[in-house]
Design a protein around this motif. Structure first.
Motif, PDB file in Angstrom:
ATOM      1  N   GLU A  74       2.843   6.834 -20.401  1.00 55.38           N
ATOM      2  CA  GLU A  74       1.770   6.047 -21.023  1.00 55.38           C
ATOM      3  C   GLU A  74       2.169   4.634 -21.469  1.00 55.38           C
ATOM      4  OE1 GLU A  74      -1.904   5.051 -21.917  1.00 55.38           O
ATOM      5  OE2 GLU A  74      -1.547   7.103 -21.282  1.00 55.38           O
ATOM      6  N   PRO A  75       3.279   4.449 -22.189  1.00 59.95           N
ATOM      7  CA  PRO A  75       3.575   3.089 -22.672  1.00 59.95           C
ATOM      8  C   PRO A  75       3.856   2.076 -21.554  1.00 59.95           C
ATOM      9  CG  PRO A  75       4.983   4.720 -23.751  1.00 59.95           C
ATOM     10  CD  PRO A  75       4.241   5.423 -22.675  1.00 59.95           C
ATOM     11  N   TYR A  76       4.107   2.558 -20.348  1.00 64.52           N
ATOM     12  CA  TYR A  76       4.476   1.678 -19.235  1.00 64.52           C
ATOM     13  C   TYR A  76       3.346   1.466 -18.239  1.00 64.52           C
ATOM     14  CZ  TYR A  76       9.141   2.171 -21.093  1.00 64.52           C
ATOM     15  OH  TYR A  76      10.240   2.143 -21.925  1.00 64.52           O
ATOM     16  N   ARG A  77       2.221   2.123 -18.458  1.00 60.03           N
ATOM     17  CA  ARG A  77       1.087   1.961 -17.549  1.00 60.03           C
ATOM     18  C   ARG A  77       0.518   0.555 -17.672  1.00 60.03           C
ATOM     19  NH1 ARG A  77      -1.497   7.891 -18.760  1.00 60.03           N
ATOM     20  NH2 ARG A  77       0.261   9.017 -17.858  1.00 60.03           N
ATOM     21  N   GLY A  78       0.113   0.018 -16.538  1.00 59.12           N
ATOM     22  CA  GLY A  78      -0.457  -1.326 -16.521  1.00 59.12           C
ATOM     23  C   GLY A  78       0.577  -2.433 -16.562  1.00 59.12           C
ATOM     24  N   THR A  79       1.857  -2.096 -16.378  1.00 52.36           N
ATOM     25  CA  THR A  79       2.921  -3.108 -16.443  1.00 52.36           C
ATOM     26  C   THR A  79       3.577  -3.380 -15.081  1.00 52.36           C
ATOM     27  OG1 THR A  79       4.671  -1.504 -16.923  1.00 52.36           O
ATOM     28  CG2 THR A  79       3.462  -2.415 -18.813  1.00 52.36           C
ATOM     29  N   GLY A  80       3.056  -2.755 -14.017  1.00 56.36           N
ATOM     30  CA  GLY A  80       3.633  -2.961 -12.693  1.00 56.36           C
ATOM     31  C   GLY A  80       4.594  -1.867 -12.247  1.00 56.36           C
ATOM     32  N   VAL A  81       4.857  -0.899 -13.119  1.00 57.68           N
ATOM     33  CA  VAL A  81       5.785   0.179 -12.766  1.00 57.68           C
ATOM     34  C   VAL A  81       5.222   1.003 -11.610  1.00 57.68           C
ATOM     35  CG1 VAL A  81       6.923   2.289 -13.576  1.00 57.68           C
ATOM     36  CG2 VAL A  81       6.794   0.283 -15.067  1.00 57.68           C
ATOM     37  N   GLY A  82       3.947   1.383 -11.688  1.00 54.58           N
ATOM     38  CA  GLY A  82       3.326   2.169 -10.628  1.00 54.58           C
ATOM     39  C   GLY A  82       3.359   1.446  -9.294  1.00 54.58           C
ATOM     40  N   ARG A  83       3.041   0.180  -9.316  1.00 55.05           N
ATOM     41  CA  ARG A  83       3.075  -0.622  -8.086  1.00 55.05           C
ATOM     42  C   ARG A  83       4.501  -0.692  -7.536  1.00 55.05           C
ATOM     43  NH1 ARG A  83      -0.223  -4.164  -5.452  1.00 55.05           N
ATOM     44  NH2 ARG A  83      -1.751  -4.057  -7.114  1.00 55.05           N
ATOM     45  N   GLY A  84       5.484  -0.816  -8.410  1.00 54.49           N
ATOM     46  CA  GLY A  84       6.880  -0.833  -7.966  1.00 54.49           C
ATOM     47  C   GLY A  84       7.275   0.474  -7.302  1.00 54.49           C
ATOM     48  N   LEU A  85       6.783   1.596  -7.833  1.00 57.57           N
ATOM     49  CA  LEU A  85       7.049   2.898  -7.220  1.00 57.57           C
ATOM     50  C   LEU A  85       6.397   2.988  -5.839  1.00 57.57           C
ATOM     51  CD1 LEU A  85       6.600   5.067 -10.420  1.00 57.57           C
ATOM     52  CD2 LEU A  85       8.713   4.894  -9.079  1.00 57.57           C
ATOM     53  N   ILE A  86       5.148   2.553  -5.737  1.00 58.70           N
ATOM     54  CA  ILE A  86       4.450   2.553  -4.439  1.00 58.70           C
ATOM     55  C   ILE A  86       5.226   1.704  -3.429  1.00 58.70           C
ATOM     56  CG2 ILE A  86       2.400   1.693  -3.222  1.00 58.70           C
ATOM     57  CD1 ILE A  86       1.624   4.184  -4.652  1.00 58.70           C
ATOM     58  N   GLU A  87       5.648   0.529  -3.849  1.00 54.69           N
ATOM     59  CA  GLU A  87       6.342  -0.372  -2.920  1.00 54.69           C
ATOM     60  C   GLU A  87       7.702   0.181  -2.502  1.00 54.69           C
ATOM     61  OE1 GLU A  87       4.823  -2.678  -1.227  1.00 54.69           O
ATOM     62  OE2 GLU A  87       3.040  -2.211  -2.401  1.00 54.69           O
ATOM     63  N   ALA A  88       8.355   0.973  -3.352  1.00 57.67           N
ATOM     64  CA  ALA A  88       9.612   1.622  -2.957  1.00 57.67           C
ATOM     65  C   ALA A  88       9.358   2.607  -1.819  1.00 57.67           C
ATOM     66  CB  ALA A  88      10.244   2.339  -4.153  1.00 57.67           C
ATOM     67  N   VAL A  89       8.269   3.358  -1.910  1.00 59.58           N
ATOM     68  CA  VAL A  89       7.920   4.288  -0.833  1.00 59.58           C
ATOM     69  C   VAL A  89       7.525   3.524   0.422  1.00 59.58           C
ATOM     70  CG1 VAL A  89       6.292   6.083  -0.097  1.00 59.58           C
ATOM     71  CG2 VAL A  89       7.316   6.183  -2.364  1.00 59.58           C
ATOM     72  N   VAL A  90       6.755   2.460   0.271  1.00 59.09           N
ATOM     73  CA  VAL A  90       6.367   1.645   1.431  1.00 59.09           C
ATOM     74  C   VAL A  90       7.616   1.137   2.151  1.00 59.09           C
ATOM     75  CG1 VAL A  90       5.312  -0.561   2.120  1.00 59.09           C
ATOM     76  CG2 VAL A  90       4.093   0.988   0.570  1.00 59.09           C
ATOM     77  N   ALA A  91       8.586   0.629   1.404  1.00 62.93           N
ATOM     78  CA  ALA A  91       9.820   0.109   2.009  1.00 62.93           C
ATOM     79  C   ALA A  91      10.590   1.207   2.736  1.00 62.93           C
ATOM     80  CB  ALA A  91      10.697  -0.550   0.945  1.00 62.93           C
ATOM     81  N   ALA A  92      10.740   2.369   2.093  1.00 68.44           N
ATOM     82  CA  ALA A  92      11.484   3.473   2.713  1.00 68.44           C
ATOM     83  C   ALA A  92      10.757   3.994   3.947  1.00 68.44           C
ATOM     84  CB  ALA A  92      11.699   4.598   1.703  1.00 68.44           C
ATOM     85  N   ALA A  93       9.440   4.112   3.866  1.00 71.01           N
ATOM     86  CA  ALA A  93       8.655   4.608   4.998  1.00 71.01           C
ATOM     87  C   ALA A  93       8.705   3.624   6.164  1.00 71.01           C
ATOM     88  CB  ALA A  93       7.210   4.849   4.561  1.00 71.01           C
ATOM     89  N   THR A  94       8.622   2.350   5.867  1.00 66.34           N
ATOM     90  CA  THR A  94       8.700   1.325   6.913  1.00 66.34           C
ATOM     91  C   THR A  94      10.050   1.386   7.607  1.00 66.34           C
ATOM     92  OG1 THR A  94       7.134  -0.079   5.720  1.00 66.34           O
ATOM     93  CG2 THR A  94       8.520  -1.150   7.367  1.00 66.34           C
ATOM     94  N   THR A  95      11.114   1.495   6.840  1.00 66.20           N
ATOM     95  CA  THR A  95      12.466   1.611   7.404  1.00 66.20           C
ATOM     96  C   THR A  95      12.585   2.847   8.288  1.00 66.20           C
ATOM     97  OG1 THR A  95      13.434   0.448   5.528  1.00 66.20           O
ATOM     98  CG2 THR A  95      14.912   1.852   6.809  1.00 66.20           C
TER      99      THR A  95
END
Length: 158
Positions: A74-95
């Motif tokens: 909860e305290p980290y929602r809306g701070t870009g953490v979720g987007r960073g997690l999504i982008e980590a998966v996008v990078a790994a999947a693309t690779t």
């Protein structure tokens, strides 16, 4: 203001971070079925504490990965953490040569609907009556004042 956050693949015992999975999953039955599958990344704050995670499971043929669970404390929602997690998966999947990511969420969770679209996902289908006691969910769950019944699927081409 939240601490600095880093995202890394998680190789530990998933039971240690099951609390994070439970932030997004109300069915212990389903969680037990998929907790050990696929790959998991975690977001850690400056102190090294896990503050969120994302799990991706490759489909049988490998050209599609399903994001099966993701959550941010909860305290980290809306701070870009979720987007960073999504982008980590996008990078790994693309690779890995994956062509598409898929995920599902409750139609009642308006915040998730906005979030996934902002991350480049598009709605592809709705499945009625997914969140039922027969699947391990409580009799009545409400999200944002809406009864949680149906599921919406999203897809993002890579």
């Amino acid at each position: 203001m939240p601490d600095v956050v880093r995202v890394e693949e998680f190789h530990g015992d998933r039971a240690d971070i099951a609390w994070s999975f439970r932030l997004a999953e109300d069915s212990e039955q389903l969680l037990a079925a998929y907790l050990g599958r696929g790959r998991v990344w975690v977001a850690r704050n400056e102190s090294g504490q896990v503050i969120g995670h994302i799990q991706a499971v490759p489909a049988a043929e490998g050209s599609v990965w399903e994001i099966t669970n993701t959550a941010v404390a909860e305290p980290y929602r809306g701070t870009g953490v979720g987007r960073g997690l999504i982008e980590a998966v996008v990078a790994a999947a693309t690779t890995a040569g994956v062509g598409r990511l898929e995920l599902a969420t409750a139609t009642a969770d308006v915040g998730n609907l906005r979030f996934y679209q902002r991350c480049g996902f598009r709605m592809t289908r709705i499945v009625a009556d997914v969140f039922t006691p027969e699947r391990g969910y409580p009799e009545f769950v409400e999200v944002d004042g809406i009864r949680m019944l149906d599921q919406v699927w999203f897809s993002r081409a890579l």
